[in-house]
Write an enzyme that holds these catalytic residues in place. Structure first.
Site, PDB file in Angstrom:
ATOM      1  N   PHE A  31     -56.300  41.075  19.940  1.00  0.00           N
ATOM      2  CA  PHE A  31     -56.699  40.836  21.581  1.00  0.00           C
ATOM      3  C   PHE A  31     -55.347  40.493  22.118  1.00  0.00           C
ATOM      4  O   PHE A  31     -55.237  40.690  23.303  1.00  0.00           O
ATOM      5  CB  PHE A  31     -57.782  40.154  21.867  1.00  0.00           C
ATOM      6  CG  PHE A  31     -57.486  38.709  21.686  1.00  0.00           C
ATOM      7  CD1 PHE A  31     -56.902  37.900  22.757  1.00  0.00           C
ATOM      8  CD2 PHE A  31     -57.798  38.031  20.442  1.00  0.00           C
ATOM      9  CE1 PHE A  31     -56.809  36.577  22.769  1.00  0.00           C
ATOM     10  CE2 PHE A  31     -57.854  36.548  20.519  1.00  0.00           C
ATOM     11  CZ  PHE A  31     -57.085  35.879  21.706  1.00  0.00           C
ATOM     12  N   SER A  89     -56.465  38.136  12.560  1.00  0.00           N
ATOM     13  CA  SER A  89     -56.566  36.949  11.726  1.00  0.00           C
ATOM     14  C   SER A  89     -56.630  37.088  10.218  1.00  0.00           C
ATOM     15  O   SER A  89     -56.702  38.127   9.691  1.00  0.00           O
ATOM     16  CB  SER A  89     -57.900  36.394  12.016  1.00  0.00           C
ATOM     17  OG  SER A  89     -58.951  37.382  11.933  1.00  0.00           O
ATOM     18  N   CYS A 129     -49.116  34.419  18.109  1.00  0.00           N
ATOM     19  CA  CYS A 129     -49.081  34.230  16.628  1.00  0.00           C
ATOM     20  C   CYS A 129     -47.903  33.298  16.410  1.00  0.00           C
ATOM     21  O   CYS A 129     -47.548  32.797  15.351  1.00  0.00           O
ATOM     22  CB  CYS A 129     -49.212  35.443  15.672  1.00  0.00           C
ATOM     23  SG  CYS A 129     -47.786  36.522  16.406  1.00  0.00           S
ATOM     24  N   GLU A 135     -55.689  27.365  11.899  1.00  0.00           N
ATOM     25  CA  GLU A 135     -55.079  27.954  13.098  1.00  0.00           C
ATOM     26  C   GLU A 135     -56.102  27.805  14.323  1.00  0.00           C
ATOM     27  O   GLU A 135     -57.176  28.424  14.091  1.00  0.00           O
ATOM     28  CB  GLU A 135     -54.693  29.630  12.879  1.00  0.00           C
ATOM     29  CG  GLU A 135     -54.460  30.127  14.139  1.00  0.00           C
ATOM     30  CD  GLU A 135     -54.079  31.776  14.003  1.00  0.00           C
ATOM     31  OE1 GLU A 135     -55.124  32.568  13.441  1.00  0.00           O
ATOM     32  OE2 GLU A 135     -53.019  32.154  14.484  1.00  0.00           O
TER      33      GLU A 135
HETATM   34  P1  NAD Z   1     -59.489  39.669  14.601  1.00  0.00           P
HETATM   35  O1  NAD Z   1     -58.794  39.426  13.149  1.00  0.00           O
HETATM   36  O2  NAD Z   1     -60.581  39.123  15.156  1.00  0.00           O
HETATM   37  O3  NAD Z   1     -59.234  41.106  15.230  1.00  0.00           O
HETATM   38  C1  NAD Z   1     -58.013  42.066  15.045  1.00  0.00           C
HETATM   39  C2  NAD Z   1     -58.858  43.478  14.887  1.00  0.00           C
HETATM   40  O4  NAD Z   1     -59.624  43.513  13.662  1.00  0.00           O
HETATM   41  C3  NAD Z   1     -59.411  44.060  15.978  1.00  0.00           C
HETATM   42  O5  NAD Z   1     -58.847  45.088  16.395  1.00  0.00           O
HETATM   43  C4  NAD Z   1     -60.979  43.954  15.530  1.00  0.00           C
HETATM   44  O6  NAD Z   1     -61.596  44.804  16.194  1.00  0.00           O
HETATM   45  C5  NAD Z   1     -60.686  43.961  14.084  1.00  0.00           C
HETATM   46  N1  NAD Z   1     -61.816  43.377  13.308  1.00  0.00           N
HETATM   47  C6  NAD Z   1     -62.362  42.162  13.566  1.00  0.00           C
HETATM   48  N2  NAD Z   1     -63.318  41.853  12.731  1.00  0.00           N
HETATM   49  C7  NAD Z   1     -63.046  42.709  11.879  1.00  0.00           C
HETATM   50  C8  NAD Z   1     -63.801  43.050  10.300  1.00  0.00           C
HETATM   51  N3  NAD Z   1     -64.844  42.166  10.189  1.00  0.00           N
HETATM   52  N4  NAD Z   1     -63.496  44.113   9.670  1.00  0.00           N
HETATM   53  C9  NAD Z   1     -62.870  45.094  10.171  1.00  0.00           C
HETATM   54  N5  NAD Z   1     -61.863  44.865  11.467  1.00  0.00           N
HETATM   55  C10 NAD Z   1     -62.098  43.786  12.027  1.00  0.00           C
HETATM   56  O7  NAD Z   1     -58.159  39.128  15.535  1.00  0.00           O
HETATM   57  P2  NAD Z   1     -58.050  38.635  17.062  1.00  0.00           P
HETATM   58  O8  NAD Z   1     -58.911  37.470  17.164  1.00  0.00           O
HETATM   59  O9  NAD Z   1     -58.222  39.807  17.855  1.00  0.00           O
HETATM   60  O10 NAD Z   1     -56.408  38.160  17.232  1.00  0.00           O
HETATM   61  C11 NAD Z   1     -56.153  36.900  16.884  1.00  0.00           C
HETATM   62  C12 NAD Z   1     -55.474  36.685  15.501  1.00  0.00           C
HETATM   63  O11 NAD Z   1     -54.371  37.568  15.273  1.00  0.00           O
HETATM   64  C13 NAD Z   1     -54.966  35.484  15.284  1.00  0.00           C
HETATM   65  O12 NAD Z   1     -55.159  34.937  13.915  1.00  0.00           O
HETATM   66  C14 NAD Z   1     -53.585  35.603  15.357  1.00  0.00           C
HETATM   67  O13 NAD Z   1     -52.522  34.485  14.755  1.00  0.00           O
HETATM   68  C15 NAD Z   1     -53.307  36.838  14.880  1.00  0.00           C
HETATM   69  N6  NAD Z   1     -52.035  37.536  15.138  1.00  0.00           N
HETATM   70  C16 NAD Z   1     -51.032  37.678  14.249  1.00  0.00           C
HETATM   71  C17 NAD Z   1     -50.032  38.280  14.603  1.00  0.00           C
HETATM   72  C18 NAD Z   1     -48.619  38.232  13.702  1.00  0.00           C
HETATM   73  O14 NAD Z   1     -47.839  38.784  13.791  1.00  0.00           O
HETATM   74  N7  NAD Z   1     -48.911  37.606  12.354  1.00  0.00           N
HETATM   75  C19 NAD Z   1     -49.635  38.633  15.974  1.00  0.00           C
HETATM   76  C20 NAD Z   1     -50.602  38.526  16.826  1.00  0.00           C
HETATM   77  C21 NAD Z   1     -51.988  37.958  16.371  1.00  0.00           C
END
Ligand code: NAD
Length: 504
Positions: A155, A232, A287, A389
């Site tokens: 997101f 995540s 991130c 985090e």
């Molecule tokens: P999230 O892991 O909850 O969701 C990411 C994606 O995965 C979304 O599209 C979501 O619909 C999908 N998803 C959620 N739960 C799932 C499941 N159980 N099985 C399969 N798919 C699933 O992450 P978020 O809350 O949207 O974003 C924040 C996180 O992203 C933070 O941990 C941040 O550090 C990380 N992030 C990392 C980077 C990087 O470059 N390393 C960049 C941006 C964000």
């Protein structure tokens, strides 16, 4: 509020060059600044995913044979359209994510830079040639598109992170299915419409909205050749395991805990300014956000904490649509509750809450997902505010005696996304950069996010997979090497059979 009774605006999908309406499950989208449901988004089921796969599969043969220069022309028009529609895209981002408009402009700008880089695809896809690899033999490698590639995005950067993936994947000749975050999918839908308007053939870029059920459909489909994931760490790790088990190529970027080391010789004023932006920009939902300031020496810590306290207390917090604000709300009520819980844990475990932002009230926005900026001092490595985090506006100060102690902390941490050091000493900076176990390192730069012609990725539990996103690594990730060896004898001559292994 029972949103289903009152909300008529349900976002669908973009498949095969057309909008596809919601036909089944959906979920709410909130305006984080008011806490109100403003629309809903469809959650794709197996039929919708089948439509997307069919569209991407049908488009692939012609797109892969389209000359790269022609693909680049479409990308260039897409980039121009993104610039023309920048205000509209940024307003959508702010209304669903909550970040301040200027911050949304920043992320869109970084995304556009990746599209610009992808415009050079003819140069990037040039193969490697070895003349006279053997007698009358020439050999070369070329880089062929994989087929259908999927992207699953978080997101926190609704425009930039999808653009870390799809412009280059498509430039390389693949077709793409994007599953954006269900919290803020509108920017992706608009980008898909603009790409189509730029002349992209139907089915090359598809946006399928959904949740974990939709992701499962992607992971289990054998026709999807590769998956780029950003989110995540627990989900990144599980996606990496599941998708590689079915033979897919996977890059899965996860969470982070980014440390900034402040040395006694640093320009403290500049370091504090940089820390403020890196810790509290986008409400800490980045991130690459700095969430730990490691101060070397008690005197350094006193200087840093005194200045930080003043600055943190003075932050202007409110809706992202008001550009005079420094920080907007968090993404959801759940995120707000999670961050409150971490602050309580920090206090229980003995950290000192130097600035407590929990009682913030934003007038006229009492139901928004706001929290004031928080600053913890006297944090140590056993506390959950340090190990986990938090993904919110909480900066932890850890006090250490020397650089080695600071680097031990960073190198032992489960995450290795970004880090930085503030110092005036070249030798210290060089030692730190060389030995720290982190993927992206800044020297007097708090957010060392690589530019589009480099590649972005972390170490340890911040990345599962081998290749980083965007830049040169992405060209390798989205293509498969094929190596040809050809023999064209100069004159007609009959070759005798040879039984030893061929050598030059
Ligand atoms: P999230 O892991 O909850 O969701 C990411 C994606 O995965 C979304 O599209 C979501 O619909 C999908 N998803 C959620 N739960 C799932 C499941 N159980 N099985 C399969 N798919 C699933 O992450 P978020 O809350 O949207 O974003 C924040 C996180 O992203 C933070 O941990 C941040 O550090 C990380 N992030 C990392 C980077 C990087 O470059 N390393 C960049 C941006 C964000």
């Amino acid at each position: 509020m029972n949103s289903a009774d009152t909300i008529t605006d349900v976002l669908g999908h973009f498949i095969g060059g057309s909008e596809v309406p919601c036909s089944g499950r959906s979920c709410d989208i909130f305006d984080p600044a008011t806490g109100k449901v403003t629309k809903q988004v469809a959650l794709a089921d197996v039929d919708v995913m089948e439509q997307a796969i069919f569209a991407a599969q049908t488009a692939f043969p012609a797109w892969r044979h389209t000359p790269p220069q022609k693909r680049a022309k479409i990308l260039f028009r897409f980039k121009q359209l993104l610039e023309e529609h920048a205000d509209e895209i940024c307003q959508l981002i702010t209304s669903e994510h909550g970040k301040v408009l200027d911050d949304a402009r920043g992320e869109l700008g970084r995304g556009i830079e990746v599209a610009e880089y992808a415009c050079g695809i003819s140069e990037l896809l040039k193969g490697e040639h070895s003349k006279n690899a053997g007698p009358d033999i020439d050999s070369w490698s070329e880089f062929q598109a994989l087929g259908i590639v999927a992207g699953i995005t978080p997101f926190n950067f609704p425009a930039m992170v999808p653009m870390w993936m799809f412009p280059l994947a498509i430039a390389c000749g693949n077709t793409f299915i994007l599953k954006p975050s269900e919290r803020d999918p509108s920017a992706s839908l608009l980008m898909a419409r603009l790409f189509s308007e730029a002349g992209l053939p139907d089915g090359v870029f598809n946006v399928v909205n959904g949740d974990r059920t939709t992701v499962e459909l992607i992971l289990n489909d054998e026709r999807v050749e590769a998956v780029s994931f950003v989110g995540s760490t627990p989900i990144a790790e599980s996606i990496y395991r599941q998708a590689t088990a079915t033979g897919k190529r996977v890059q899965a970027l996860g969470g982070a805990k980014n440390h900034a080391v402040v040395m006694p010789d640093a320009d403290i004023e500049n370091a504090v300014n940089a820390l403020m932006g890196a810790a509290y920009g986008s409400c800490g939902e980045r991130c690459m956000a700095i969430s730990v300031a490691v101060c070397v020496g008690e005197e350094t810590a006193e200087h840093v904490v005194t200045r930080l306290k003043n600055r943190v207390e003075g932050l202007k917090i409110g809706p992202g649509s008001d550009t005079s604000n420094d920080m907007g709300p968090l993404i959801t009520a759940e995120a707000l509750a999670r961050i409150h819980s971490y602050i309580e844990q920090g206090l229980e475990q003995g950290a000192e809450l130097a600035v407590d932002g929990r009682n913030l009230v934003v007038e006229g926005h009492e139901d928004g997902f706001f929290i004031g900026a928080c600053l913890f001092d006297e944090v140590n490595e056993s506390m959950s505010v340090y190990t986990d985090e938090i993904f919110g506006p909480v900066l932890c100060v850890v006090r250490v005696k020397d650089l080695d102690e600071a680097m031990l902390l960073i190198n032992d941490h489960q995450y290795g996304n970004g880090t930085c050091i503030f110092t005036r000493d070249g030798e210290t900076a060089r030692y730190f950069s060389d030995n720290v176990k982190v993927g992206m390192v800044g020297v007097n730069v708090a957010l060392p996010v690589p530019i589009a012609s480099q590649s972005f990725g972390g170490w340890k539990r911040s990345l599962f997979g081998d290749l980083y996103v965007y830049g040169p690594d992405a060209v390798r990730f989205y293509t498969r090497r094929k190596t040809m060896t050809q023999r064209w004898p100069a004159t007609d001559k009959t070759e005798r059979a040879r039984y030893s292994f061929p050598s030059s």
